[in-house]
Design a protein around this motif. Sequence first.
Motif, PDB file in Angstrom:
ATOM      1  N   TRP A 355     -87.391   3.901 -29.305  1.00  0.00           N
ATOM      2  CA  TRP A 355     -88.340   4.770 -29.996  1.00  0.00           C
ATOM      3  C   TRP A 355     -89.688   4.657 -29.308  1.00  0.00           C
ATOM      4  CZ3 TRP A 355     -86.457   8.082 -33.335  1.00  0.00           C
ATOM      5  CH2 TRP A 355     -85.323   7.752 -34.081  1.00  0.00           C
ATOM      6  N   ASP A 385     -80.458  11.080 -23.330  1.00  0.00           N
ATOM      7  CA  ASP A 385     -80.820  11.653 -24.640  1.00  0.00           C
ATOM      8  C   ASP A 385     -82.332  11.644 -24.853  1.00  0.00           C
ATOM      9  OD1 ASP A 385     -80.086  12.760 -27.182  1.00  0.00           O
ATOM     10  OD2 ASP A 385     -80.653  10.835 -28.094  1.00  0.00           O
ATOM     11  N   PHE A 387     -84.724  12.713 -28.290  1.00  0.00           N
ATOM     12  CA  PHE A 387     -84.511  13.102 -29.679  1.00  0.00           C
ATOM     13  C   PHE A 387     -85.796  12.911 -30.468  1.00  0.00           C
ATOM     14  CE2 PHE A 387     -83.492  11.167 -33.893  1.00  0.00           C
ATOM     15  CZ  PHE A 387     -82.888  12.253 -34.506  1.00  0.00           C
ATOM     16  N   THR A 388     -86.107  13.871 -31.343  1.00  0.00           N
ATOM     17  CA  THR A 388     -87.241  13.679 -32.243  1.00  0.00           C
ATOM     18  C   THR A 388     -86.716  13.734 -33.675  1.00  0.00           C
ATOM     19  OG1 THR A 388     -88.709  14.704 -30.660  1.00  0.00           O
ATOM     20  CG2 THR A 388     -89.535  14.528 -32.895  1.00  0.00           C
ATOM     21  N   HIS A 389     -86.983  12.699 -34.427  1.00  0.00           N
ATOM     22  CA  HIS A 389     -86.479  12.606 -35.801  1.00  0.00           C
ATOM     23  C   HIS A 389     -87.144  13.685 -36.651  1.00  0.00           C
ATOM     24  CE1 HIS A 389     -85.481  11.019 -39.743  1.00  0.00           C
ATOM     25  NE2 HIS A 389     -84.587  10.243 -39.136  1.00  0.00           N
ATOM     26  N   PRO A 390     -86.346  14.532 -37.336  1.00  0.00           N
ATOM     27  CA  PRO A 390     -86.933  15.664 -38.053  1.00  0.00           C
ATOM     28  C   PRO A 390     -87.878  15.231 -39.171  1.00  0.00           C
ATOM     29  CG  PRO A 390     -84.567  15.459 -38.547  1.00  0.00           C
ATOM     30  CD  PRO A 390     -84.881  14.466 -37.470  1.00  0.00           C
ATOM     31  N   LYS A 391     -87.634  14.077 -39.803  1.00  0.00           N
ATOM     32  CA  LYS A 391     -88.493  13.666 -40.917  1.00  0.00           C
ATOM     33  C   LYS A 391     -89.688  12.858 -40.464  1.00  0.00           C
ATOM     34  CE  LYS A 391     -85.576  14.166 -44.892  1.00  0.00           C
ATOM     35  NZ  LYS A 391     -84.207  13.586 -44.913  1.00  0.00           N
ATOM     36  N   THR A 392     -89.402  11.801 -39.676  1.00  0.00           N
ATOM     37  CA  THR A 392     -90.499  10.903 -39.301  1.00  0.00           C
ATOM     38  C   THR A 392     -91.304  11.425 -38.125  1.00  0.00           C
ATOM     39  OG1 THR A 392     -89.131   9.684 -37.748  1.00  0.00           O
ATOM     40  CG2 THR A 392     -89.148   8.888 -40.025  1.00  0.00           C
ATOM     41  N   LYS A 394     -90.724  10.780 -35.208  1.00  0.00           N
ATOM     42  CA  LYS A 394     -90.668   9.801 -34.116  1.00  0.00           C
ATOM     43  C   LYS A 394     -89.705  10.260 -33.025  1.00  0.00           C
ATOM     44  CE  LYS A 394     -90.980   5.263 -34.748  1.00  0.00           C
ATOM     45  NZ  LYS A 394     -90.629   3.917 -35.264  1.00  0.00           N
ATOM     46  N   SER A 395     -90.060   9.976 -31.768  1.00  0.00           N
ATOM     47  CA  SER A 395     -89.230  10.401 -30.641  1.00  0.00           C
ATOM     48  C   SER A 395     -88.510   9.218 -30.027  1.00  0.00           C
ATOM     49  CB  SER A 395     -90.086  11.031 -29.544  1.00  0.00           C
ATOM     50  OG  SER A 395     -90.734  12.152 -30.065  1.00  0.00           O
ATOM     51  N   SER A 396     -87.302   9.494 -29.564  1.00  0.00           N
ATOM     52  CA  SER A 396     -86.580   8.435 -28.866  1.00  0.00           C
ATOM     53  C   SER A 396     -86.052   8.957 -27.539  1.00  0.00           C
ATOM     54  CB  SER A 396     -85.438   7.911 -29.728  1.00  0.00           C
ATOM     55  OG  SER A 396     -84.346   8.792 -29.653  1.00  0.00           O
ATOM     56  N   ARG A 435     -83.734   0.669 -29.691  1.00  0.00           N
ATOM     57  CA  ARG A 435     -82.877   1.147 -30.788  1.00  0.00           C
ATOM     58  C   ARG A 435     -81.613   0.321 -30.864  1.00  0.00           C
ATOM     59  NH1 ARG A 435     -82.141   7.577 -30.975  1.00  0.00           N
ATOM     60  NH2 ARG A 435     -80.984   6.920 -32.790  1.00  0.00           N
TER      61      ARG A 435
END
Length: 435
Positions: A355, A385, A387-392, A394-396, A435
Amino acid sequence: MIVTLGRGVRPRALHIWTRRYSNGIEGVTYNNVFYPPDEYTNIRSSILSHLGRNIYLQKDHPIAIVRSLIEKHFGSSFVPITALPPIVSPQQNFDELEFPLDHPGRRPSDSYYLNKDWMLRTHTSAHEVQVFRSGIPKWLLSADVYRRDEIDRSHYPVFHQMEGARVVEPSEMEDLRKENDELAQSLAAVNIQVEDVSTIGEKNPYQPWHNPDHAKLVNDNLKHSLNGMIYALFGGLATHKGKGPLQVRWIDAYFPWTSPSYEVEVLFDGKWLEILGCGVMQQAALTRSSVPKDNVGWAFGLGLERIAMVLFQVPDIRLFWSKDARFLEQFSDGTVTQFKPFSKYPSSSKDVSFWLGEREVHENDVYDIVREVAGGLVEEVKEVDRFTHPKTGKSSRAYRVTYRSMERTLTGEEVNTLHNDLGLKLIEAFNVQLR
Ligand code: FA5
Ligand code: MG
Protein backbone atom coordinates in the motif's frame (compact mmCIF):
# COMPACT_ATOMS: atom_id res chain seq x y z
CA MET A 1 39.22 6.24 -10.04
CA ILE A 2 37.94 6.95 -6.58
CA VAL A 3 34.32 6.57 -5.64
CA THR A 4 33.66 7.54 -2.10
CA LEU A 5 30.54 8.28 -0.20
CA GLY A 6 30.34 10.72 2.59
CA ARG A 7 32.01 14.04 3.12
CA GLY A 8 35.65 13.08 3.14
CA VAL A 9 37.87 12.19 0.21
CA ARG A 10 38.84 9.02 2.06
CA PRO A 11 37.57 6.03 0.04
CA ARG A 12 34.93 4.12 1.95
CA ALA A 13 33.19 0.89 1.11
CA LEU A 14 30.37 1.44 -1.34
CA HIS A 15 27.77 -0.09 0.94
CA ILE A 16 28.24 2.53 3.63
CA TRP A 17 25.43 5.02 3.40
CA THR A 18 24.19 7.46 5.93
CA ARG A 19 20.49 8.19 6.11
CA ARG A 20 20.57 11.94 5.78
CA TYR A 21 18.41 12.16 2.70
CA SER A 22 15.40 10.18 1.58
CA ASN A 23 17.51 7.82 -0.50
CA GLY A 24 20.19 7.61 2.14
CA ILE A 25 22.85 9.47 0.18
CA GLU A 26 25.22 11.84 1.87
CA GLY A 27 27.14 12.80 -1.22
CA VAL A 28 29.52 11.37 -3.75
CA THR A 29 33.20 11.97 -4.34
CA TYR A 30 34.42 10.95 -7.77
CA ASN A 31 37.88 11.70 -9.15
CA ASN A 32 38.51 13.82 -6.05
CA VAL A 33 35.50 16.05 -6.65
CA PHE A 34 32.79 16.13 -4.03
CA TYR A 35 29.19 16.44 -5.24
CA PRO A 36 27.03 17.73 -2.38
CA PRO A 37 23.55 16.21 -2.31
CA ASP A 38 20.33 18.13 -2.80
CA GLU A 39 16.71 17.40 -3.64
CA TYR A 40 17.77 16.07 -7.10
CA THR A 41 20.18 13.45 -5.76
CA ASN A 42 18.98 9.98 -6.77
CA ILE A 43 22.19 8.12 -7.60
CA ARG A 44 22.78 4.86 -5.74
CA SER A 45 25.78 2.70 -4.97
CA SER A 46 24.52 -0.05 -7.30
CA ILE A 47 24.92 2.43 -10.17
CA LEU A 48 28.09 4.13 -8.95
CA SER A 49 29.85 0.77 -8.84
CA HIS A 50 29.72 0.73 -12.67
CA LEU A 51 31.66 3.98 -13.11
CA GLY A 52 35.12 3.24 -14.37
CA ARG A 53 34.45 -0.41 -15.27
CA ASN A 54 34.97 0.60 -18.91
CA ILE A 55 33.94 -2.74 -20.39
CA TYR A 56 33.77 -1.03 -23.81
CA LEU A 57 37.57 -0.69 -23.64
CA GLN A 58 38.25 -4.14 -22.20
CA LYS A 59 40.35 -6.50 -24.32
CA ASP A 60 38.32 -9.33 -25.92
CA HIS A 61 35.01 -8.00 -24.57
CA PRO A 62 32.05 -8.18 -26.99
CA ILE A 63 31.10 -4.53 -26.41
CA ALA A 64 34.68 -3.48 -27.17
CA ILE A 65 34.76 -5.77 -30.21
CA VAL A 66 31.67 -4.09 -31.71
CA ARG A 67 33.19 -0.67 -30.99
CA SER A 68 36.41 -1.65 -32.79
CA LEU A 69 34.53 -3.13 -35.75
CA ILE A 70 32.69 0.14 -36.28
CA GLU A 71 35.84 2.24 -35.84
CA LYS A 72 37.60 0.02 -38.36
CA HIS A 73 34.73 0.33 -40.81
CA PHE A 74 34.81 4.14 -40.72
CA GLY A 75 38.59 4.17 -41.06
CA SER A 76 41.31 6.37 -39.68
CA SER A 77 39.84 9.66 -40.92
CA PHE A 78 37.27 9.34 -38.11
CA VAL A 79 39.04 10.14 -34.84
CA PRO A 80 38.11 7.67 -32.07
CA ILE A 81 37.37 9.32 -28.72
CA THR A 82 36.95 7.36 -25.48
CA ALA A 83 37.34 7.61 -21.73
CA LEU A 84 35.45 10.86 -21.17
CA PRO A 85 34.16 10.89 -17.57
CA PRO A 86 30.43 10.07 -17.27
CA ILE A 87 29.52 12.98 -15.01
CA VAL A 88 28.22 15.89 -17.08
CA SER A 89 26.11 18.95 -16.47
CA PRO A 90 22.44 19.13 -17.52
CA GLN A 91 23.65 21.94 -19.82
CA GLN A 92 25.81 19.45 -21.70
CA ASN A 93 23.28 16.63 -21.66
CA PHE A 94 20.23 18.76 -22.56
CA ASP A 95 20.55 22.56 -23.01
CA GLU A 96 23.39 22.59 -25.53
CA LEU A 97 21.28 20.19 -27.60
CA GLU A 98 18.18 22.41 -27.61
CA PHE A 99 16.12 20.14 -25.32
CA PRO A 100 12.98 22.00 -24.23
CA LEU A 101 12.74 22.69 -20.50
CA ASP A 102 9.80 20.33 -20.08
CA HIS A 103 11.41 17.37 -21.89
CA PRO A 104 10.71 14.16 -19.88
CA GLY A 105 14.36 13.06 -20.13
CA ARG A 106 15.27 15.85 -17.71
CA ARG A 107 13.16 14.44 -14.90
CA PRO A 108 14.95 12.82 -11.98
CA SER A 109 12.58 9.88 -12.50
CA ASP A 110 14.32 9.19 -15.84
CA SER A 111 17.93 10.25 -15.27
CA TYR A 112 20.52 9.85 -12.52
CA TYR A 113 21.49 13.07 -10.77
CA LEU A 114 24.37 13.60 -8.33
CA ASN A 115 22.70 16.91 -7.59
CA LYS A 116 20.86 19.54 -9.61
CA ASP A 117 24.06 20.68 -11.35
CA TRP A 118 25.59 17.28 -12.16
CA MET A 119 24.23 14.08 -13.64
CA LEU A 120 25.32 10.88 -15.35
CA ARG A 121 25.13 11.37 -19.13
CA THR A 122 22.04 9.72 -20.62
CA HIS A 123 23.54 9.66 -24.12
CA THR A 124 26.86 10.24 -25.85
CA SER A 125 25.33 13.29 -27.55
CA ALA A 126 26.13 15.10 -24.29
CA HIS A 127 29.66 15.55 -25.68
CA GLU A 128 28.77 16.73 -29.18
CA VAL A 129 29.17 20.46 -28.65
CA GLN A 130 32.46 20.04 -26.80
CA VAL A 131 33.95 17.75 -29.47
CA PHE A 132 32.78 19.89 -32.40
CA ARG A 133 34.26 22.88 -30.59
CA SER A 134 37.65 21.14 -30.57
CA GLY A 135 37.57 21.37 -34.37
CA ILE A 136 37.73 17.65 -35.20
CA PRO A 137 35.60 17.30 -38.37
CA LYS A 138 35.01 13.51 -38.23
CA TRP A 139 34.86 11.54 -35.02
CA LEU A 140 33.48 8.49 -33.21
CA LEU A 141 32.94 8.78 -29.47
CA SER A 142 32.14 5.74 -27.32
CA ALA A 143 31.08 5.80 -23.70
CA ASP A 144 28.97 4.34 -20.93
CA VAL A 145 25.56 6.00 -20.54
CA TYR A 146 23.02 5.82 -17.70
CA ARG A 147 19.23 5.77 -17.72
CA ARG A 148 16.56 4.91 -15.19
CA ASP A 149 14.45 2.33 -16.94
CA GLU A 150 12.56 -0.94 -16.65
CA ILE A 151 14.24 -4.23 -15.73
CA ASP A 152 14.31 -7.07 -18.23
CA ARG A 153 16.75 -9.02 -20.37
CA SER A 154 17.39 -6.14 -22.78
CA HIS A 155 17.39 -3.24 -20.29
CA TYR A 156 20.13 -2.39 -17.85
CA PRO A 157 20.61 1.04 -16.22
CA VAL A 158 24.10 1.28 -17.70
CA PHE A 159 24.72 0.69 -21.38
CA HIS A 160 27.04 1.93 -24.09
CA GLN A 161 26.60 4.23 -27.02
CA MET A 162 28.76 5.29 -29.88
CA GLU A 163 28.27 8.76 -31.28
CA GLY A 164 29.54 9.45 -34.78
CA ALA A 165 29.65 12.82 -36.48
CA ARG A 166 30.97 14.66 -39.47
CA VAL A 167 31.10 18.33 -40.44
CA VAL A 168 31.54 19.32 -44.08
CA GLU A 169 32.85 22.66 -45.34
CA PRO A 170 31.40 24.28 -48.48
CA SER A 171 34.68 23.67 -50.34
CA GLU A 172 34.35 19.91 -49.70
CA MET A 173 30.84 19.54 -51.14
CA GLU A 174 31.93 18.50 -54.64
CA ASP A 175 34.11 15.74 -53.17
CA LEU A 176 31.18 14.70 -51.02
CA ARG A 177 29.03 14.35 -54.14
CA LYS A 178 31.61 11.94 -55.62
CA GLU A 179 31.94 10.07 -52.35
CA ASN A 180 28.16 9.66 -52.19
CA ASP A 181 28.07 8.26 -55.73
CA GLU A 182 30.78 5.74 -54.84
CA LEU A 183 29.04 4.71 -51.62
CA ALA A 184 25.74 4.30 -53.46
CA GLN A 185 27.42 2.13 -56.08
CA SER A 186 29.08 -0.17 -53.58
CA LEU A 187 25.80 -0.55 -51.66
CA ALA A 188 23.99 -1.43 -54.89
CA ALA A 189 26.44 -4.27 -55.38
CA VAL A 190 25.76 -6.01 -52.05
CA ASN A 191 22.88 -7.96 -50.58
CA ILE A 192 21.11 -5.21 -48.67
CA GLN A 193 17.57 -3.93 -49.05
CA VAL A 194 16.96 -0.47 -47.68
CA GLU A 195 13.38 0.58 -47.17
CA ASP A 196 13.19 4.32 -46.66
CA VAL A 197 9.80 5.32 -45.32
CA SER A 198 11.04 8.67 -44.05
CA THR A 199 9.59 11.80 -45.62
CA ILE A 200 11.30 15.14 -45.65
CA GLY A 201 8.54 17.65 -45.05
CA GLU A 202 6.83 19.90 -42.58
CA LYS A 203 7.33 17.51 -39.66
CA ASN A 204 10.89 16.58 -40.53
CA PRO A 205 12.27 19.43 -42.62
CA TYR A 206 15.57 20.49 -44.03
CA GLN A 207 16.70 23.63 -42.20
CA PRO A 208 15.70 26.83 -44.02
CA TRP A 209 19.09 28.48 -43.40
CA HIS A 210 21.00 25.72 -45.15
CA ASN A 211 22.06 25.76 -48.76
CA PRO A 212 19.53 23.14 -49.97
CA ASP A 213 22.06 21.40 -52.19
CA HIS A 214 24.57 21.11 -49.31
CA ALA A 215 21.94 19.91 -46.86
CA LYS A 216 20.86 17.18 -49.28
CA LEU A 217 24.45 16.08 -49.91
CA VAL A 218 25.09 15.78 -46.17
CA ASN A 219 21.76 14.03 -45.62
CA ASP A 220 22.59 11.53 -48.40
CA ASN A 221 26.07 11.01 -46.98
CA LEU A 222 24.57 10.23 -43.57
CA LYS A 223 22.28 7.63 -45.11
CA HIS A 224 24.93 5.98 -47.27
CA SER A 225 27.50 5.97 -44.47
CA LEU A 226 25.14 4.33 -42.00
CA ASN A 227 23.78 1.80 -44.49
CA GLY A 228 27.37 0.86 -45.27
CA MET A 229 28.17 0.47 -41.58
CA ILE A 230 25.08 -1.65 -40.96
CA TYR A 231 25.96 -3.89 -43.87
CA ALA A 232 29.51 -4.26 -42.58
CA LEU A 233 28.15 -5.35 -39.19
CA PHE A 234 25.15 -7.47 -40.10
CA GLY A 235 25.61 -8.37 -43.77
CA GLY A 236 27.70 -11.40 -42.93
CA LEU A 237 25.02 -12.71 -40.59
CA ALA A 238 22.18 -12.44 -43.09
CA THR A 239 24.17 -14.10 -45.87
CA HIS A 240 25.45 -16.75 -43.52
CA LYS A 241 21.90 -17.71 -42.61
CA GLY A 242 20.76 -17.75 -46.23
CA LYS A 243 17.80 -15.54 -45.43
CA GLY A 244 18.00 -13.24 -48.42
CA PRO A 245 19.02 -9.60 -48.27
CA LEU A 246 19.72 -7.74 -45.04
CA GLN A 247 16.65 -5.55 -44.46
CA VAL A 248 17.12 -2.04 -43.15
CA ARG A 249 14.40 0.54 -42.55
CA TRP A 250 14.69 4.33 -42.18
CA ILE A 251 11.86 6.08 -40.36
CA ASP A 252 11.24 9.69 -39.35
CA ALA A 253 12.23 10.63 -35.83
CA TYR A 254 12.52 13.70 -33.67
CA PHE A 255 15.63 14.87 -31.83
CA PRO A 256 15.82 18.49 -30.64
CA TRP A 257 19.31 19.03 -32.11
CA THR A 258 18.90 17.47 -35.59
CA SER A 259 16.66 18.06 -38.59
CA PRO A 260 15.87 16.04 -40.56
CA SER A 261 16.03 13.24 -37.96
CA TYR A 262 15.75 9.49 -38.40
CA GLU A 263 15.76 6.18 -36.61
CA VAL A 264 17.21 3.14 -38.33
CA GLU A 265 15.98 -0.39 -37.77
CA VAL A 266 17.27 -3.77 -38.86
CA LEU A 267 15.04 -6.81 -39.43
CA PHE A 268 16.32 -9.50 -37.15
CA ASP A 269 14.59 -12.82 -36.42
CA GLY A 270 11.41 -11.40 -37.91
CA LYS A 271 11.40 -8.29 -35.71
CA TRP A 272 12.47 -4.71 -36.42
CA LEU A 273 15.24 -3.80 -34.01
CA GLU A 274 16.04 -0.12 -33.46
CA ILE A 275 19.76 0.35 -33.88
CA LEU A 276 20.34 4.08 -33.88
CA GLY A 277 19.06 7.62 -34.01
CA CYS A 278 20.60 10.26 -36.28
CA GLY A 279 20.13 13.40 -38.30
CA VAL A 280 21.51 16.55 -39.84
CA MET A 281 22.86 18.77 -37.06
CA GLN A 282 20.77 21.78 -36.10
CA GLN A 283 22.87 24.79 -37.03
CA ALA A 284 22.29 26.36 -33.59
CA ALA A 285 24.15 23.48 -31.94
CA LEU A 286 27.03 23.72 -34.43
CA THR A 287 27.21 27.49 -33.98
CA ARG A 288 27.42 26.91 -30.23
CA SER A 289 30.53 24.84 -31.03
CA SER A 290 32.00 27.73 -33.07
CA VAL A 291 31.61 25.80 -36.32
CA PRO A 292 31.36 28.32 -39.23
CA LYS A 293 27.76 28.92 -40.26
CA ASP A 294 28.03 27.60 -43.83
CA ASN A 295 29.33 24.18 -42.70
CA VAL A 296 26.80 21.35 -42.53
CA GLY A 297 27.08 18.29 -40.30
CA TRP A 298 25.48 14.98 -39.45
CA ALA A 299 25.50 12.93 -36.25
CA PHE A 300 24.28 9.52 -35.12
CA GLY A 301 24.11 7.65 -31.81
CA LEU A 302 23.89 3.88 -31.61
CA GLY A 303 23.53 1.32 -28.86
CA LEU A 304 26.51 -1.03 -28.66
CA GLU A 305 24.66 -3.63 -26.52
CA ARG A 306 21.80 -3.85 -29.03
CA ILE A 307 24.27 -4.72 -31.77
CA ALA A 308 26.40 -7.00 -29.62
CA MET A 309 23.37 -9.01 -28.43
CA VAL A 310 22.45 -9.75 -32.05
CA LEU A 311 25.95 -10.36 -33.41
CA PHE A 312 27.12 -12.57 -30.54
CA GLN A 313 23.66 -14.03 -29.72
CA VAL A 314 23.88 -12.92 -26.10
CA PRO A 315 20.44 -13.55 -24.53
CA ASP A 316 20.68 -11.29 -21.47
CA ILE A 317 22.22 -7.82 -21.25
CA ARG A 318 23.53 -8.56 -17.73
CA LEU A 319 26.04 -11.01 -19.19
CA PHE A 320 28.12 -8.12 -20.53
CA TRP A 321 28.95 -7.22 -16.92
CA SER A 322 29.90 -10.76 -16.00
CA LYS A 323 33.40 -11.37 -14.68
CA ASP A 324 32.91 -15.12 -15.21
CA ALA A 325 35.68 -16.62 -17.34
CA ARG A 326 33.14 -18.93 -18.98
CA PHE A 327 31.63 -15.81 -20.54
CA LEU A 328 34.71 -13.68 -21.13
CA GLU A 329 36.90 -16.44 -22.55
CA GLN A 330 34.51 -17.09 -25.41
CA PHE A 331 35.40 -13.85 -27.24
CA SER A 332 38.46 -12.45 -28.86
CA ASP A 333 39.26 -9.12 -30.47
CA GLY A 334 38.38 -8.73 -34.14
CA THR A 335 36.09 -11.74 -34.43
CA VAL A 336 32.38 -12.28 -34.04
CA THR A 337 31.50 -15.67 -32.60
CA GLN A 338 28.21 -17.02 -31.31
CA PHE A 339 27.92 -17.13 -27.54
CA LYS A 340 27.49 -20.67 -26.22
CA PRO A 341 25.42 -20.52 -23.03
CA PHE A 342 27.33 -22.36 -20.32
CA SER A 343 24.14 -23.23 -18.56
CA LYS A 344 20.73 -21.81 -17.93
CA TYR A 345 20.32 -21.71 -14.20
CA PRO A 346 16.80 -21.85 -12.75
CA SER A 347 14.86 -18.68 -12.06
CA SER A 348 12.66 -17.92 -9.11
CA SER A 349 9.80 -15.42 -9.27
CA LYS A 350 8.31 -13.75 -6.23
CA ASP A 351 5.66 -11.08 -5.84
CA VAL A 352 5.84 -8.08 -3.61
CA SER A 353 2.81 -5.89 -3.06
CA PHE A 354 2.33 -2.84 -0.92
CA TRP A 355 0.00 0.00 0.00
CA LEU A 356 1.36 3.40 -0.88
CA GLY A 357 1.68 5.96 1.90
CA GLU A 358 1.35 9.70 1.34
CA ARG A 359 3.91 9.73 -1.45
CA GLU A 360 3.44 8.76 -5.11
CA VAL A 361 6.10 6.23 -6.08
CA HIS A 362 7.52 6.18 -9.59
CA GLU A 363 8.11 2.67 -10.98
CA ASN A 364 11.73 3.60 -11.72
CA ASP A 365 12.18 4.24 -7.98
CA VAL A 366 10.99 0.69 -7.32
CA TYR A 367 13.34 -0.71 -10.00
CA ASP A 368 16.30 1.12 -8.46
CA ILE A 369 15.58 -0.40 -5.06
CA VAL A 370 15.45 -3.85 -6.66
CA ARG A 371 18.83 -3.19 -8.31
CA GLU A 372 20.18 -1.96 -5.00
CA VAL A 373 19.12 -5.16 -3.25
CA ALA A 374 19.65 -7.80 -5.92
CA GLY A 375 22.20 -6.25 -8.32
CA GLY A 376 22.94 -8.61 -11.19
CA LEU A 377 20.74 -11.34 -9.69
CA VAL A 378 17.51 -9.80 -10.94
CA GLU A 379 16.39 -10.73 -14.43
CA GLU A 380 13.05 -9.00 -14.69
CA VAL A 381 10.58 -6.91 -12.75
CA LYS A 382 7.01 -6.64 -13.95
CA GLU A 383 4.22 -4.59 -12.52
CA VAL A 384 1.38 -7.09 -12.08
CA ASP A 385 -1.23 -4.98 -10.31
CA ARG A 386 -2.23 -1.41 -9.54
CA PHE A 387 -5.31 -0.96 -7.42
CA THR A 388 -7.12 1.84 -5.62
CA HIS A 389 -9.48 0.82 -2.83
CA PRO A 390 -12.93 2.26 -3.66
CA LYS A 391 -13.73 3.13 -0.02
CA THR A 392 -10.46 4.12 1.58
CA GLY A 393 -8.92 5.59 -1.60
CA LYS A 394 -5.68 3.87 -0.71
CA SER A 395 -3.56 2.66 -3.63
CA SER A 396 -1.56 -0.51 -3.89
CA ARG A 397 1.00 -1.88 -6.30
CA ALA A 398 2.24 -5.36 -6.98
CA TYR A 399 5.45 -6.36 -8.74
CA ARG A 400 6.69 -9.77 -9.85
CA VAL A 401 10.43 -10.03 -9.40
CA THR A 402 12.31 -12.75 -11.25
CA TYR A 403 15.64 -13.67 -9.69
CA ARG A 404 18.22 -15.64 -11.64
CA SER A 405 21.98 -15.75 -11.59
CA MET A 406 23.81 -16.04 -14.90
CA GLU A 407 26.57 -17.95 -13.16
CA ARG A 408 25.11 -20.42 -10.65
CA THR A 409 21.94 -21.78 -9.07
CA LEU A 410 20.55 -19.51 -6.37
CA THR A 411 19.41 -21.36 -3.26
CA GLY A 412 15.86 -20.91 -2.02
CA GLU A 413 17.25 -19.37 1.13
CA GLU A 414 19.28 -16.81 -0.81
CA VAL A 415 16.23 -15.77 -2.83
CA ASN A 416 14.11 -15.48 0.31
CA THR A 417 16.73 -13.31 1.95
CA LEU A 418 16.92 -11.04 -1.10
CA HIS A 419 13.17 -10.78 -1.32
CA ASN A 420 12.70 -10.04 2.38
CA ASP A 421 15.40 -7.45 2.13
CA LEU A 422 13.58 -5.90 -0.82
CA GLY A 423 10.42 -5.59 1.28
CA LEU A 424 12.32 -3.88 4.08
CA LYS A 425 14.07 -1.47 1.70
CA LEU A 426 10.76 -0.53 0.07
CA ILE A 427 9.28 0.26 3.48
CA GLU A 428 12.33 2.27 4.42
CA ALA A 429 12.52 4.23 1.17
CA PHE A 430 8.85 5.00 0.51
CA ASN A 431 7.13 4.49 3.83
CA VAL A 432 4.86 1.89 2.25
CA GLN A 433 3.02 -0.92 4.01
CA LEU A 434 3.55 -4.45 2.67
CA ARG A 435 0.33 -6.33 1.86
C1 FA5 B 1 19.69 8.94 -28.43
O1 FA5 B 1 20.22 8.58 -27.40
C2 FA5 B 1 20.26 10.04 -29.27
N1 FA5 B 1 21.34 10.66 -28.53
C3 FA5 B 1 20.74 9.50 -30.61
C4 FA5 B 1 21.17 10.57 -31.58
C5 FA5 B 1 22.50 10.94 -31.72
C6 FA5 B 1 20.21 11.21 -32.38
C7 FA5 B 1 22.88 11.94 -32.60
C8 FA5 B 1 20.58 12.20 -33.27
C9 FA5 B 1 21.93 12.57 -33.40
P1 FA5 B 1 17.91 7.03 -28.32
O2 FA5 B 1 17.44 7.30 -26.96
O3 FA5 B 1 16.90 6.59 -29.32
O4 FA5 B 1 18.61 8.32 -28.96
O5 FA5 B 1 19.06 5.95 -28.26
C10 FA5 B 1 19.92 5.67 -29.35
C11 FA5 B 1 20.21 4.19 -29.42
O6 FA5 B 1 20.74 3.75 -28.16
C12 FA5 B 1 18.98 3.34 -29.64
O7 FA5 B 1 18.66 3.27 -31.00
C13 FA5 B 1 19.44 2.01 -29.09
O8 FA5 B 1 20.28 1.34 -29.99
C14 FA5 B 1 20.27 2.43 -27.90
N2 FA5 B 1 19.48 2.40 -26.67
C15 FA5 B 1 18.58 3.32 -26.22
N3 FA5 B 1 18.05 2.94 -25.04
C16 FA5 B 1 18.63 1.76 -24.72
C17 FA5 B 1 18.54 0.87 -23.60
N4 FA5 B 1 17.73 1.12 -22.57
N5 FA5 B 1 19.28 -0.26 -23.61
C18 FA5 B 1 20.12 -0.51 -24.64
N6 FA5 B 1 20.26 0.29 -25.71
C19 FA5 B 1 19.55 1.40 -25.76
MG1 MG C 1 15.24 5.79 -29.91
